[in-house]
Scaffold this motif. Structure first.
Motif, PDB file in Angstrom:
ATOM      1  N   LYS A   1       0.828  -1.201   0.000  1.00 19.07           N
ATOM      2  CA  LYS A   1       0.000   0.000   0.000  1.00 19.07           C
ATOM      3  C   LYS A   1       0.863   1.252   0.000  1.00 19.07           C
ATOM      4  CE  LYS A   1      -3.784   2.228   2.529  1.00 19.07           C
ATOM      5  NZ  LYS A   1      -4.675   2.134   3.712  1.00 19.07           N
ATOM      6  N   SER A   2       1.976   1.213   0.719  1.00 19.27           N
ATOM      7  CA  SER A   2       2.874   2.369   0.753  1.00 19.27           C
ATOM      8  C   SER A   2       3.512   2.623  -0.604  1.00 19.27           C
ATOM      9  CB  SER A   2       3.957   2.169   1.815  1.00 19.27           C
ATOM     10  OG  SER A   2       4.768   1.046   1.514  1.00 19.27           O
ATOM     11  N   MET A   3       3.775   1.563  -1.364  1.00 22.70           N
ATOM     12  CA  MET A   3       4.322   1.734  -2.709  1.00 22.70           C
ATOM     13  C   MET A   3       3.306   2.417  -3.615  1.00 22.70           C
ATOM     14  SD  MET A   3       6.372  -1.865  -3.251  1.00 22.70           S
ATOM     15  CE  MET A   3       6.881  -1.476  -4.920  1.00 22.70           C
ATOM     16  N   ALA A   4       2.030   2.101  -3.425  1.00 21.14           N
ATOM     17  CA  ALA A   4       0.987   2.762  -4.210  1.00 21.14           C
ATOM     18  C   ALA A   4       0.976   4.253  -3.920  1.00 21.14           C
ATOM     19  CB  ALA A   4      -0.375   2.150  -3.892  1.00 21.14           C
TER      20      ALA A   4
ATOM     21  N   ALA B   1      -5.424  -0.675 -14.106  1.00 23.14           N
ATOM     22  CA  ALA B   1      -6.129   0.570 -13.791  1.00 23.14           C
ATOM     23  C   ALA B   1      -7.473   0.649 -14.511  1.00 23.14           C
ATOM     24  CB  ALA B   1      -5.276   1.776 -14.174  1.00 23.14           C
ATOM     25  N   CYS B   2      -7.760  -0.349 -15.345  1.00 19.94           N
ATOM     26  CA  CYS B   2      -8.989  -0.350 -16.152  1.00 19.94           C
ATOM     27  C   CYS B   2      -9.918  -1.520 -15.847  1.00 19.94           C
ATOM     28  CB  CYS B   2      -8.642  -0.410 -17.641  1.00 19.94           C
ATOM     29  SG  CYS B   2      -7.398   0.759 -18.221  1.00 19.94           S
ATOM     30  N   MET B   3      -9.378  -2.653 -15.410  1.00 14.56           N
ATOM     31  CA  MET B   3     -10.136  -3.909 -15.509  1.00 14.56           C
ATOM     32  C   MET B   3     -10.819  -4.377 -14.227  1.00 14.56           C
ATOM     33  SD  MET B   3      -7.019  -6.630 -15.741  1.00 14.56           S
ATOM     34  CE  MET B   3      -5.870  -6.895 -14.393  1.00 14.56           C
ATOM     35  N   TRP B   4     -10.509  -3.754 -13.075  1.00 13.71           N
ATOM     36  CA  TRP B   4     -11.102  -4.245 -11.827  1.00 13.71           C
ATOM     37  C   TRP B   4     -12.453  -3.592 -11.608  1.00 13.71           C
ATOM     38  CZ3 TRP B   4      -9.837  -8.506  -9.542  1.00 13.71           C
ATOM     39  CH2 TRP B   4      -8.532  -8.999  -9.657  1.00 13.71           C
ATOM     40  N   GLN B   5     -13.490  -4.296 -12.033  1.00 10.46           N
ATOM     41  CA  GLN B   5     -14.854  -3.805 -11.932  1.00 10.46           C
ATOM     42  C   GLN B   5     -15.608  -4.554 -10.841  1.00 10.46           C
ATOM     43  OE1 GLN B   5     -15.718  -1.272 -14.111  1.00 10.46           O
ATOM     44  NE2 GLN B   5     -13.612  -1.400 -14.851  1.00 10.46           N
ATOM     45  N   ASN B   6     -16.614  -3.901 -10.283  1.00 10.28           N
ATOM     46  CA  ASN B   6     -17.474  -4.537  -9.283  1.00 10.28           C
ATOM     47  C   ASN B   6     -18.594  -5.275 -10.007  1.00 10.28           C
ATOM     48  OD1 ASN B   6     -19.153  -5.273  -7.176  1.00 10.28           O
ATOM     49  ND2 ASN B   6     -18.950  -3.329  -6.094  1.00 10.28           N
ATOM     50  N   ASN B   7     -18.467  -6.599 -10.075  1.00  6.79           N
ATOM     51  CA  ASN B   7     -19.436  -7.402 -10.829  1.00  6.79           C
ATOM     52  C   ASN B   7     -20.861  -7.278 -10.300  1.00  6.79           C
ATOM     53  OD1 ASN B   7     -17.288  -8.227 -12.317  1.00  6.79           O
ATOM     54  ND2 ASN B   7     -17.213 -10.306 -11.524  1.00  6.79           N
TER      55      ASN B   7
ATOM     56  N   ILE C   1      -9.562  -1.126  -3.039  1.00  7.11           N
ATOM     57  CA  ILE C   1      -9.251  -0.990  -1.615  1.00  7.11           C
ATOM     58  C   ILE C   1      -9.802  -2.178  -0.831  1.00  7.11           C
ATOM     59  CG2 ILE C   1      -9.679   0.393   0.447  1.00  7.11           C
ATOM     60  CD1 ILE C   1      -9.723   2.865  -1.389  1.00  7.11           C
ATOM     61  N   GLU C   2     -11.037  -2.567  -1.147  1.00 10.36           N
ATOM     62  CA  GLU C   2     -11.671  -3.684  -0.449  1.00 10.36           C
ATOM     63  C   GLU C   2     -10.884  -4.975  -0.630  1.00 10.36           C
ATOM     64  OE1 GLU C   2     -15.758  -6.377  -0.815  1.00 10.36           O
ATOM     65  OE2 GLU C   2     -15.638  -4.434  -1.835  1.00 10.36           O
TER      66      GLU C   2
ATOM     67  N   LYS D   1      -7.712  -5.151  -1.454  1.00  3.36           N
ATOM     68  CA  LYS D   1      -6.284  -4.901  -1.215  1.00  3.36           C
ATOM     69  C   LYS D   1      -5.456  -5.085  -2.488  1.00  3.36           C
ATOM     70  CE  LYS D   1      -6.195  -5.894   3.755  1.00  3.36           C
ATOM     71  NZ  LYS D   1      -7.644  -5.796   3.953  1.00  3.36           N
ATOM     72  N   LEU D   2      -5.993  -4.603  -3.575  1.00  7.39           N
ATOM     73  CA  LEU D   2      -5.301  -4.644  -4.858  1.00  7.39           C
ATOM     74  C   LEU D   2      -4.463  -3.368  -4.987  1.00  7.39           C
ATOM     75  CD1 LEU D   2      -8.380  -5.862  -6.927  1.00  7.39           C
ATOM     76  CD2 LEU D   2      -6.394  -7.251  -6.280  1.00  7.39           C
ATOM     77  N   TRP D   3      -3.352  -3.333  -4.250  1.00  4.21           N
ATOM     78  CA  TRP D   3      -2.584  -2.099  -4.133  1.00  4.21           C
ATOM     79  C   TRP D   3      -1.929  -1.689  -5.442  1.00  4.21           C
ATOM     80  CZ3 TRP D   3      -5.066  -0.718  -0.359  1.00  4.21           C
ATOM     81  CH2 TRP D   3      -5.216  -1.441   0.808  1.00  4.21           C
ATOM     82  N   TYR D   4      -1.496  -2.660  -6.249  1.00  2.00           N
ATOM     83  CA  TYR D   4      -0.877  -2.328  -7.538  1.00  2.00           C
ATOM     84  C   TYR D   4      -1.889  -1.631  -8.441  1.00  2.00           C
ATOM     85  CZ  TYR D   4       1.715  -3.050 -11.930  1.00  2.00           C
ATOM     86  OH  TYR D   4       2.368  -2.873 -13.124  1.00  2.00           O
ATOM     87  N   ALA D   5      -3.069  -2.205  -8.531  1.00  4.83           N
ATOM     88  CA  ALA D   5      -4.125  -1.595  -9.348  1.00  4.83           C
ATOM     89  C   ALA D   5      -4.495  -0.218  -8.807  1.00  4.83           C
ATOM     90  CB  ALA D   5      -5.352  -2.498  -9.388  1.00  4.83           C
ATOM     91  N   LEU D   6      -4.572  -0.097  -7.488  1.00  8.21           N
ATOM     92  CA  LEU D   6      -4.927   1.178  -6.883  1.00  8.21           C
ATOM     93  C   LEU D   6      -3.857   2.225  -7.159  1.00  8.21           C
ATOM     94  CD1 LEU D   6      -6.967   2.653  -5.013  1.00  8.21           C
ATOM     95  CD2 LEU D   6      -5.462   2.033  -3.103  1.00  8.21           C
ATOM     96  N   GLY D   7      -2.585   1.831  -7.040  1.00  3.73           N
ATOM     97  CA  GLY D   7      -1.494   2.770  -7.312  1.00  3.73           C
ATOM     98  C   GLY D   7      -1.500   3.253  -8.746  1.00  3.73           C
ATOM     99  N   LYS D   8      -1.675   2.330  -9.687  1.00  2.00           N
ATOM    100  CA  LYS D   8      -1.709   2.708 -11.105  1.00  2.00           C
ATOM    101  C   LYS D   8      -2.923   3.580 -11.400  1.00  2.00           C
ATOM    102  CE  LYS D   8       1.980   0.429 -12.308  1.00  2.00           C
ATOM    103  NZ  LYS D   8       3.196   1.159 -12.714  1.00  2.00           N
ATOM    104  N   LEU D   9      -4.063   3.226 -10.828  1.00  3.79           N
ATOM    105  CA  LEU D   9      -5.288   3.974 -11.039  1.00  3.79           C
ATOM    106  C   LEU D   9      -5.151   5.408 -10.543  1.00  3.79           C
ATOM    107  CD1 LEU D   9      -8.424   4.150 -11.532  1.00  3.79           C
ATOM    108  CD2 LEU D   9      -8.687   3.254  -9.206  1.00  3.79           C
TER     109      LEU D   9
END
Length: 355
Positions: free
Chosen positions: A142-145, A176-182, A203-204, A206-214
């Protein structure tokens, strides 16, 4: 910031060290690459004197991009974080042309003044967003994000404040594009350049890489719009190529967090390193004609268990971590489209995939 050295003035000791490492690694040029290295510059007259800067220039993507830009005839300035990183230039293969020009500078990505000095005189900046785990683990915290977002803000502010910089190409990620809430019925079945991952979902889970890029990409777009800077962002899938996991472990493992869900949704895509760098140079040139915006970049979607197992084998991961079992079916499957990038580039690179 300090200028380390120009490529042509490197010491004999470093050059000998470079040759030893290349020989030890058993690097052999492919015949098609040999032909490219003897090709004269292919940039047009307007671009021929352009000096371009690549941040994280000794990363897996950064090194390949620098080599590609040199082959096209550009002059390139690499940003490194410390003098020890200069040794990573041993991974670069000679361009085989006396017309290229490469210089290396030390700059602090968390210091805007340092970045402005590094960007001075450059017409364009490629921010390749490459970070390693400070704890020495193959993961992304999370800190890297948070660091990624701060660096993106600094890079964009420095670009906007440097009069010579006219364009910036920002490397984001398909994550940064593909994590959708189904569970949301209004979710579009097509993931393309207009799609953004759900921040709350990242955040829910804990997809920190996706969150950082987003967050980093959204920060870049906000500053570009506020400061009137030409910006293009590229969202590549999992980058593969020679020894991709060994040379890029942090991003590889972080990208594949939640791989079973990505796979079952039909969104586990990869892209060859060479095609990623070609996409970067293509969008940069197109920005001359105001072709800015976001571009999704992939050339293969892993849609079968055998393909997923092969990927798992390449990175030494249990296959169950990627594809689960045959009963692992998704409630909501998606289409992945990079049609916009295909239209931009002169040749198709697999425009639409559906599973």
């Amino acid at each position: 910031m300090g200028v380390v050295r120009k490529w042509e003035s490197r010491t004999e000791e470093l050059e000998a060290f470079r040759r030893q490492l290349v020989a030890a690694a058993g690097i052999h040029r492919r015949k098609d690459d040999e032909g490219r290295r003897t090709t004269k510059t292919v940039v047009d007259d307007e671009e021929e004197r352009a000096l371009l800067c690549v941040t994280s220039g000794v990363s897996y993507l950064g090194l390949a991009l620098v080599n590609h830009l040199l082959l096209l005839g550009y002059s390139v300035r690499i940003i490194i974080h410390n003098p020890e990183d200069i040794e990573k230039l041993s991974e670069m293969e000679p361009c085989g042309t006396s017309e290229h020009n490469l210089e290396v500078v030390i700059a602090n990505l968390t210091d805007i003044d340092s970045l402005e000095k590094a960007f001075e005189g450059c017409r364009g900046v490629f921010h390749t967003s490459a970070f390693t785990d400070p704890a020495g683990l193959s993961g992304y915290t999370k800190s890297m994000a948070e660091i990624e977002v701060r660096v993106a803000e600094n890079v964009m502010e420095a670009c906007a404040s440097t009069s010579s910089v006219k364009r910036c190409v920002f490397t984001s990620s398909l994550s940064a594009c593909m994590w959708q809430n189904n569970a949301q019925s209004e979710t579009s079945p097509v993931i393309n350049h207009e799609s953004w991952s759900s921040e709350s979902f990242c955040i829910e889970k804990k997809l920190w890489y996706a969150l950082g890029k987003l967050r980093a990409e959204k920060t870049a777009w906000r500053i570009a719009n506020e400061r009137g800077l030409k910006l293009t962002s590229i969202c590549p899938a999992l980058i593969t190529g020679p020894e991709f996991y060994q040379r890029n472990p942090t991003a590889t493992i972080a990208y594949l967090k939640g791989a079973q869900e990505i796979y079952s949704n039909g969104l586990l895509a990869t892209v060859d390193l060479k095609k990623v760098v070609e996409a970067h140079s293509s969008v940069f040139k197109a920005m001359n004609n105001n072709a800015c915006g976001r571009y999704i970049c992939f050339d293969n979607v892993i849609g079968t268990q055998s393909e997923a197992e092969n990927l798992a084998k390449e990175i030494g991961m249990p296959k169950e971590k990627i594809c689960g079992d045959e009963s692992n079916n998704s409630l909501h499957r998606f289409e992945l489209s990079n049609e916009k990038l295909c239209r931009l580039m002169s040749r198709p690179i697999r425009c639409i995939s559906e599973y």
